[in-house]
Design a protein around this motif. Structure first.
Motif, PDB file in Angstrom:
ATOM      1  N   ARG A  29     -31.553  15.782  41.060  1.00  0.00           N
ATOM      2  CA  ARG A  29     -30.129  16.046  40.895  1.00  0.00           C
ATOM      3  C   ARG A  29     -29.469  14.573  40.711  1.00  0.00           C
ATOM      4  O   ARG A  29     -29.417  13.903  41.796  1.00  0.00           O
ATOM      5  CB  ARG A  29     -29.425  16.775  42.084  1.00  0.00           C
ATOM      6  N   HIS A  30     -29.548  14.123  39.635  1.00  0.00           N
ATOM      7  CA  HIS A  30     -29.201  12.614  39.278  1.00  0.00           C
ATOM      8  C   HIS A  30     -27.562  12.682  39.430  1.00  0.00           C
ATOM      9  O   HIS A  30     -26.702  13.408  38.900  1.00  0.00           O
ATOM     10  CB  HIS A  30     -29.510  12.388  37.858  1.00  0.00           C
ATOM     11  N   GLY A  31     -27.050  11.717  40.308  1.00  0.00           N
ATOM     12  CA  GLY A  31     -25.774  11.492  40.342  1.00  0.00           C
ATOM     13  C   GLY A  31     -25.070  12.182  41.429  1.00  0.00           C
ATOM     14  O   GLY A  31     -23.821  12.162  41.664  1.00  0.00           O
ATOM     15  N   GLN A  60     -19.648  11.491  38.472  1.00  0.00           N
ATOM     16  CA  GLN A  60     -18.301  12.209  38.439  1.00  0.00           C
ATOM     17  C   GLN A  60     -18.539  13.678  38.056  1.00  0.00           C
ATOM     18  O   GLN A  60     -18.196  14.362  38.663  1.00  0.00           O
ATOM     19  CB  GLN A  60     -17.289  11.759  37.500  1.00  0.00           C
ATOM     20  N   ARG A  61     -19.477  14.068  37.152  1.00  0.00           N
ATOM     21  CA  ARG A  61     -19.820  15.437  36.805  1.00  0.00           C
ATOM     22  C   ARG A  61     -20.465  16.296  37.918  1.00  0.00           C
ATOM     23  O   ARG A  61     -19.991  17.191  38.254  1.00  0.00           O
ATOM     24  CB  ARG A  61     -20.687  15.423  35.627  1.00  0.00           C
ATOM     25  N   GLU A  62     -21.227  15.510  38.873  1.00  0.00           N
ATOM     26  CA  GLU A  62     -21.948  16.036  39.668  1.00  0.00           C
ATOM     27  C   GLU A  62     -21.061  16.372  41.026  1.00  0.00           C
ATOM     28  O   GLU A  62     -21.138  17.325  41.743  1.00  0.00           O
ATOM     29  CB  GLU A  62     -23.266  15.268  40.187  1.00  0.00           C
ATOM     30  N   GLU A  64     -17.908  16.806  40.693  1.00  0.00           N
ATOM     31  CA  GLU A  64     -17.104  18.012  40.364  1.00  0.00           C
ATOM     32  C   GLU A  64     -17.613  19.377  40.571  1.00  0.00           C
ATOM     33  O   GLU A  64     -17.171  20.283  40.825  1.00  0.00           O
ATOM     34  CB  GLU A  64     -16.405  17.881  38.761  1.00  0.00           C
ATOM     35  N   ARG A  65     -18.991  19.378  40.163  1.00  0.00           N
ATOM     36  CA  ARG A  65     -19.943  20.448  40.416  1.00  0.00           C
ATOM     37  C   ARG A  65     -19.525  21.059  41.764  1.00  0.00           C
ATOM     38  O   ARG A  65     -19.667  22.384  42.256  1.00  0.00           O
ATOM     39  CB  ARG A  65     -21.140  20.265  40.090  1.00  0.00           C
ATOM     40  N   LEU A  66     -19.859  19.863  42.844  1.00  0.00           N
ATOM     41  CA  LEU A  66     -19.907  20.274  44.159  1.00  0.00           C
ATOM     42  C   LEU A  66     -18.583  20.764  44.615  1.00  0.00           C
ATOM     43  O   LEU A  66     -18.577  21.488  45.472  1.00  0.00           O
ATOM     44  CB  LEU A  66     -20.533  18.838  44.947  1.00  0.00           C
ATOM     45  N   ARG A  67     -17.687  20.202  44.146  1.00  0.00           N
ATOM     46  CA  ARG A  67     -16.117  20.344  44.391  1.00  0.00           C
ATOM     47  C   ARG A  67     -15.920  21.920  44.133  1.00  0.00           C
ATOM     48  O   ARG A  67     -15.278  22.646  44.781  1.00  0.00           O
ATOM     49  CB  ARG A  67     -15.285  19.406  43.934  1.00  0.00           C
ATOM     50  N   ALA A  68     -16.287  22.534  42.781  1.00  0.00           N
ATOM     51  CA  ALA A  68     -16.195  23.571  42.365  1.00  0.00           C
ATOM     52  C   ALA A  68     -16.798  24.683  43.311  1.00  0.00           C
ATOM     53  O   ALA A  68     -16.634  25.911  43.218  1.00  0.00           O
ATOM     54  CB  ALA A  68     -16.955  23.809  41.028  1.00  0.00           C
TER      55      ALA A  68
END
Length: 87
Positions: A29-31, A60-62, A64-68
Motif C-alpha cells: 500500500r504505497h502512500g 492523498q488518494r490513499e 481518501e480511501r481510508l476516510r471512505a
C-alpha cells in the motif's frame, strides 16, 4: 524543523494522555499514513510532514480511501498542528 521533530512532539503528547503511537509499515500500500495513534478516546491514522509540506497525490488518494471506510486520517506538519489537534 524536520518531520522527526513533529513526530517526537506527537509521541510525547499522546503518551501524556495515556495513549500509544505505532509506526506502521504497509506492505503493498504505497502512500498510506505512517503512524497509528491510540488514545483512550479513540484511534486515528496520522501522516506526518515537515513544516509546509503537503501529502503527495498518491498519499492523498490513499487517505481518501481510508476516510471512505470511516477512518480518521490527520496530516500534521508542525508542533502547532499537533497542539491544535489536542485542543
Amino acid at each position: 524543523m524536520h518531520e522527526r521533530d513533529v513526530e517526537s512532539h506527537l509521541v510525547k503528547r499522546v503518551k501524556e494522555l495515556g495513549g500509544e503511537v505505532r509506526k506502521v509499515e504497509w506492505i503493498g500500500r504505497h502512500g498510506a499514513p505512517d503512524r497509528f495513534v491510540m488514545l483512550p478516546t479513540g484511534c486515528c491514522w496520522v501522516e506526518l510532514k515537515a513544516p509546509g509540506q503537503k501529502p503527495k497525490p498518491h498519499q492523498q488518494r490513499e487517505h481518501e480511501r481510508l476516510r471512505a471506510k470511516g477512518q480518521i486520517v490527520l496530516v500534521l506538519d508542525s508542533i502547532e498542528a499537533v497542539e491544535e489537534w489536542f485542543a
